[in-house]
Motif scaffolding. Structure first.
Motif, PDB file in Angstrom:
ATOM      1  N   ARG A 207       0.781  -1.187  -0.061  1.00 22.39           N
ATOM      2  CA  ARG A 207      -0.013  -0.056   0.146  1.00 22.39           C
ATOM      3  C   ARG A 207       0.910   1.369  -0.057  1.00 22.39           C
ATOM      4  NH1 ARG A 207      -5.031   0.973   4.118  1.00 22.39           N
ATOM      5  NH2 ARG A 207      -6.032   2.860   3.036  1.00 22.39           N
ATOM      6  N   LYS A 208       2.112   1.456   0.678  1.00 20.44           N
ATOM      7  CA  LYS A 208       2.908   2.309   0.875  1.00 20.44           C
ATOM      8  C   LYS A 208       3.541   2.551  -0.534  1.00 20.44           C
ATOM      9  CE  LYS A 208       4.536   1.998   5.460  1.00 20.44           C
ATOM     10  NZ  LYS A 208       5.699   1.623   6.321  1.00 20.44           N
ATOM     11  N   GLN A 209       3.678   1.674  -1.190  1.00 20.65           N
ATOM     12  CA  GLN A 209       4.239   1.728  -2.678  1.00 20.65           C
ATOM     13  C   GLN A 209       3.302   2.109  -3.502  1.00 20.65           C
ATOM     14  OE1 GLN A 209       5.926  -1.923  -3.892  1.00 20.65           O
ATOM     15  NE2 GLN A 209       7.081  -2.203  -2.057  1.00 20.65           N
ATOM     16  N   VAL A 210       2.073   1.587  -3.481  1.00 23.26           N
ATOM     17  CA  VAL A 210       0.918   2.204  -4.152  1.00 23.26           C
ATOM     18  C   VAL A 210       0.822   3.920  -3.880  1.00 23.26           C
ATOM     19  CG1 VAL A 210      -1.559   2.336  -4.718  1.00 23.26           C
ATOM     20  CG2 VAL A 210      -0.557   0.063  -4.405  1.00 23.26           C
ATOM     21  N   LEU A 211       0.801   4.340  -2.896  1.00 24.96           N
ATOM     22  CA  LEU A 211       0.756   5.773  -2.553  1.00 24.96           C
ATOM     23  C   LEU A 211       2.010   6.507  -3.111  1.00 24.96           C
ATOM     24  CD1 LEU A 211      -0.436   5.571   1.232  1.00 24.96           C
ATOM     25  CD2 LEU A 211      -1.861   6.297  -0.970  1.00 24.96           C
ATOM     26  N   GLN A 212       3.172   5.691  -2.966  1.00 26.85           N
ATOM     27  CA  GLN A 212       4.405   6.687  -3.627  1.00 26.85           C
ATOM     28  C   GLN A 212       4.252   6.520  -5.149  1.00 26.85           C
ATOM     29  OE1 GLN A 212       7.486   4.028  -2.213  1.00 26.85           O
ATOM     30  NE2 GLN A 212       7.481   5.014  -0.329  1.00 26.85           N
ATOM     31  N   LEU A 213       3.463   5.391  -5.675  1.00 21.79           N
ATOM     32  CA  LEU A 213       3.355   5.516  -7.138  1.00 21.79           C
ATOM     33  C   LEU A 213       2.367   6.433  -7.535  1.00 21.79           C
ATOM     34  CD1 LEU A 213       3.594   1.561  -7.900  1.00 21.79           C
ATOM     35  CD2 LEU A 213       5.298   3.413  -8.716  1.00 21.79           C
ATOM     36  N   GLY A 214       1.244   6.686  -6.850  1.00 19.30           N
ATOM     37  CA  GLY A 214       0.390   7.686  -7.065  1.00 19.30           C
ATOM     38  C   GLY A 214       0.666   9.044  -7.078  1.00 19.30           C
ATOM     39  N   ASN A 215       1.868   9.519  -6.439  1.00 18.37           N
ATOM     40  CA  ASN A 215       2.455  10.874  -6.309  1.00 18.37           C
ATOM     41  C   ASN A 215       2.883  11.067  -7.755  1.00 18.37           C
ATOM     42  OD1 ASN A 215       1.236  11.075  -3.759  1.00 18.37           O
ATOM     43  ND2 ASN A 215       3.482  10.367  -2.782  1.00 18.37           N
ATOM     44  N   SER A 216       3.406  10.060  -8.374  1.00 17.49           N
ATOM     45  CA  SER A 216       4.167  10.236  -9.602  1.00 17.49           C
ATOM     46  C   SER A 216       3.551   9.739 -10.997  1.00 17.49           C
ATOM     47  CB  SER A 216       5.614   9.715  -9.585  1.00 17.49           C
ATOM     48  OG  SER A 216       5.396   8.462  -9.553  1.00 17.49           O
ATOM     49  N   ALA A 217       1.930   9.403 -10.523  1.00 15.37           N
ATOM     50  CA  ALA A 217       1.374   8.767 -11.671  1.00 15.37           C
ATOM     51  C   ALA A 217       1.077   9.654 -13.018  1.00 15.37           C
ATOM     52  CB  ALA A 217       0.121   8.244 -11.126  1.00 15.37           C
ATOM     53  N   ILE A 223       3.809   3.992 -14.855  1.00 17.17           N
ATOM     54  CA  ILE A 223       3.472   4.043 -13.447  1.00 17.17           C
ATOM     55  C   ILE A 223       2.133   3.903 -13.233  1.00 17.17           C
ATOM     56  CG2 ILE A 223       4.016   5.176 -11.215  1.00 17.17           C
ATOM     57  CD1 ILE A 223       6.603   6.144 -12.198  1.00 17.17           C
ATOM     58  N   SER A 224       1.193   4.674 -13.637  1.00 13.18           N
ATOM     59  CA  SER A 224       0.010   4.625 -13.530  1.00 13.18           C
ATOM     60  C   SER A 224      -0.625   3.358 -13.833  1.00 13.18           C
ATOM     61  CB  SER A 224      -0.774   5.639 -14.383  1.00 13.18           C
ATOM     62  OG  SER A 224      -2.088   5.647 -14.287  1.00 13.18           O
ATOM     63  N   GLN A 225      -0.273   2.542 -14.963  1.00 10.63           N
ATOM     64  CA  GLN A 225      -0.784   1.408 -15.259  1.00 10.63           C
ATOM     65  C   GLN A 225      -0.288   0.327 -14.251  1.00 10.63           C
ATOM     66  OE1 GLN A 225       0.526   0.156 -19.181  1.00 10.63           O
ATOM     67  NE2 GLN A 225      -0.610  -1.741 -19.134  1.00 10.63           N
ATOM     68  N   ARG A 226       1.059   0.274 -13.710  1.00 12.88           N
ATOM     69  CA  ARG A 226       1.401  -0.442 -12.539  1.00 12.88           C
ATOM     70  C   ARG A 226       0.539  -0.353 -11.421  1.00 12.88           C
ATOM     71  NH1 ARG A 226       7.418   1.131 -11.848  1.00 12.88           N
ATOM     72  NH2 ARG A 226       7.017  -0.277  -9.859  1.00 12.88           N
ATOM     73  N   ARG A 227       0.271   0.985 -11.084  1.00 19.27           N
ATOM     74  CA  ARG A 227      -0.654   1.094  -9.955  1.00 19.27           C
ATOM     75  C   ARG A 227      -2.072   0.374  -9.931  1.00 19.27           C
ATOM     76  NH1 ARG A 227      -3.288   6.810  -8.118  1.00 19.27           N
ATOM     77  NH2 ARG A 227      -3.946   6.217  -5.993  1.00 19.27           N
ATOM     78  N   GLN A 228      -2.642   0.522 -11.100  1.00 21.70           N
ATOM     79  CA  GLN A 228      -3.770  -0.044 -11.385  1.00 21.70           C
ATOM     80  C   GLN A 228      -4.080  -1.662 -11.114  1.00 21.70           C
ATOM     81  OE1 GLN A 228      -5.482   1.483 -15.155  1.00 21.70           O
ATOM     82  NE2 GLN A 228      -5.690   3.372 -14.556  1.00 21.70           N
TER      83      GLN A 228
END
Length: 430
Positions: A207-217, A223-228
């Motif tokens: 979840r922490k990684q998801v939030l970090q990815l979200g800041n740079s999505a 990165i946005s695709q990886r987050r999804q």
């Protein structure tokens, strides 16, 4: 068997699980009786709390009360002479959705007896949660009572669909479990709890990684695709457990030592205590009477002190008490009466940890005191305006304009004043 008859049997059988508190009152129709409102919501409905603090109504039910185990303290044990019923996966899914559509519930609490074997039972329970989440896009709260002997892969799947998972530790000691539930293994229970803890910790990291990815999505479509593609948080409400109190001779000290280990070592979100209730056709190994419910209440109070008030188990119980909490006064008051040397405490100078030891002060009011005294010294009237229990506070505090009388700290007088008369004479739970 009709669906309503199954609901009646399996909702009633689920009431012994303390992980959710069901109302024991009689349902009344406010249209046909004097007064306003209804004290309960009908069979199978209980209340629980989500991670953000909301109170939600849950359908609390067993998949089946059939069980291959013969635990002596369980009303649904294999040798028990009770009516039996079983839901299919499709029936439980339909029941949950229909209750939800009618706004009776906001989620599901699902437990079960052991059918065939632990793996088969766990597969069925996971299938209910998976069907609700994937096929019906159910967004409500789901709590699964997992089976400790089930395959680790099934335990791993359960947290992908459930908000909270729980495994009952059953009894406070391994000796008690071996005597009253010889088919269960304490080591296997702890191993399953460790498996869940590892998956929960891994889920938090993801979840922490998801939030970090979200800041740079926004800056990177990749990165946005990886987050999804990330999975939902694994059991975001954590795991809990339950101990039966009074079925064996375990002391409160032993119980709280076990509780402390569960919180510190296995990251347990909550330990529930369930006072043993005599069951039909009871074994001679079981006590004839249930323990006083106030004992269960005192354990919850002590549990609260361990989690939120910086107490240690050794402070709550000493050798002179034979390992049992005092039933007449709450554990915090009992500690204060044993340690008169710490009081009275100056509320304008005491640290947060010291204020948390004062009888009558909760965590929220301690924070209010700390915030207020940054600007001025607190007077007795300031505490009154906070609506604090002044009669309980007065012998233990000093304010800018208040000092208790010297004899106000006599332990015998205070014990008599704050002792709860008739504390051990509650009505039966069921």
């Amino acid at each position: 068997m009709e669906l309503l008859e199954k609901v009646a049997i399996l909702a009633d059988a689920a009431k012994y699980d303390a992980s959710c508190a069901s109302s024991g009152s009689v349902k009344k129709d406010s249209r046909n009786s004097k007064g306003v409102g209804s004290t309960s919501e009908g069979m199978g409905i209980c209340h629980s709390y989500t991670p953000d603090g909301r109170c939600v109504s849950l359908l609390k039910i067993l998949m089946t009360n059939m069980c291959i185990y013969d635990c002596l303290y369980c009303v649904n044990r294999h040798s028990s002479n009770v009516p039996r019923a079983r839901f299919t996966v499709a029936e439980l899914v339909e029941l949950t959705l229909e209750f939800y559509k009618r706004n009776y519930i906001e989620g599901l609490f699902l437990s079960s007896g052991i059918i065939r074997n632990p793996d088969y039972t766990m597969e069925q329970m996971v299938a209910v949660a998976r069907t609700l989440r994937q096929e019906h896009q159910f967004k409500g709260y789901i709590h699964l009572k997992t089976i400790p002997d089930a395959d680790e892969r099934l335990l791993a799947q359960a947290g992908l669909y459930a908000d909270r998972l729980s495994i009952n530790i059953e009894l406070p000691t391994g000796e008690g479990l071996a005597r009253l539930a010889p088919e269960k293994n304490r080591q296997a229970i702890h191993q399953s709890m460790s498996v869940l803890k590892n998956h929960i910790d891994e889920g938090k990291e993801n979840r922490k990684q998801v939030l970090q990815l979200g800041n740079s999505a926004k800056r990177s479509p990749a990165i946005s695709q990886r987050r999804q593609g990330r999975l939902r948080p694994y059991a975001p409400a954590g795991q809990s457990t339950q101990m039966i109190i009074g079925a064996d001779d375990a002391s409160d000290l032993t119980i709280l030592q076990n509780t402390d280990q569960l919180y510190r070592g296995l990251g347990m979100r909550r330990v529930y205590y369930s006072a043993f209730s005599p069951i039909p056709d009871a074994s001679s190994f079981l006590p004839l009477q249930s323990p006083p419910l106030v004992r269960e209440h005192r354990l919850y109070q002590a549990d609260w002190l361990l989690r939120f008030y910086q107490f240690d188990v050794s402070e709550l119980l000493d050798v002179s008490q034979d390992g049992m909490l005092d039933l007449n006064v709450d554990p915090k008051m009992a500690w204060a009466l044993r340690h008169r040397e710490y009081f009275p405490l100056d509320i304008n100078r005491a640290s947060k940890s010291q204020l948390l030891r004062v009888p009558g002060l909760g965590t929220r009011n301690v924070q209010r005191i700390l915030s207020t005294r940054r600007h001025r010294r607190l007077r007795f009237s300031d505490l009154q305006q906070m609506r604090l229990p002044m009669e309980k506070l007065k012998p233990f505090i000093v304010a800018a304009d208040y000092i208790p009388a010297h004899d106000a700290l006599t332990s015998k007088q205070l014990y008599a004043r704050f002792s709860e008369a008739g504390a051990g004479n509650q009505m039966a739970l069921f």
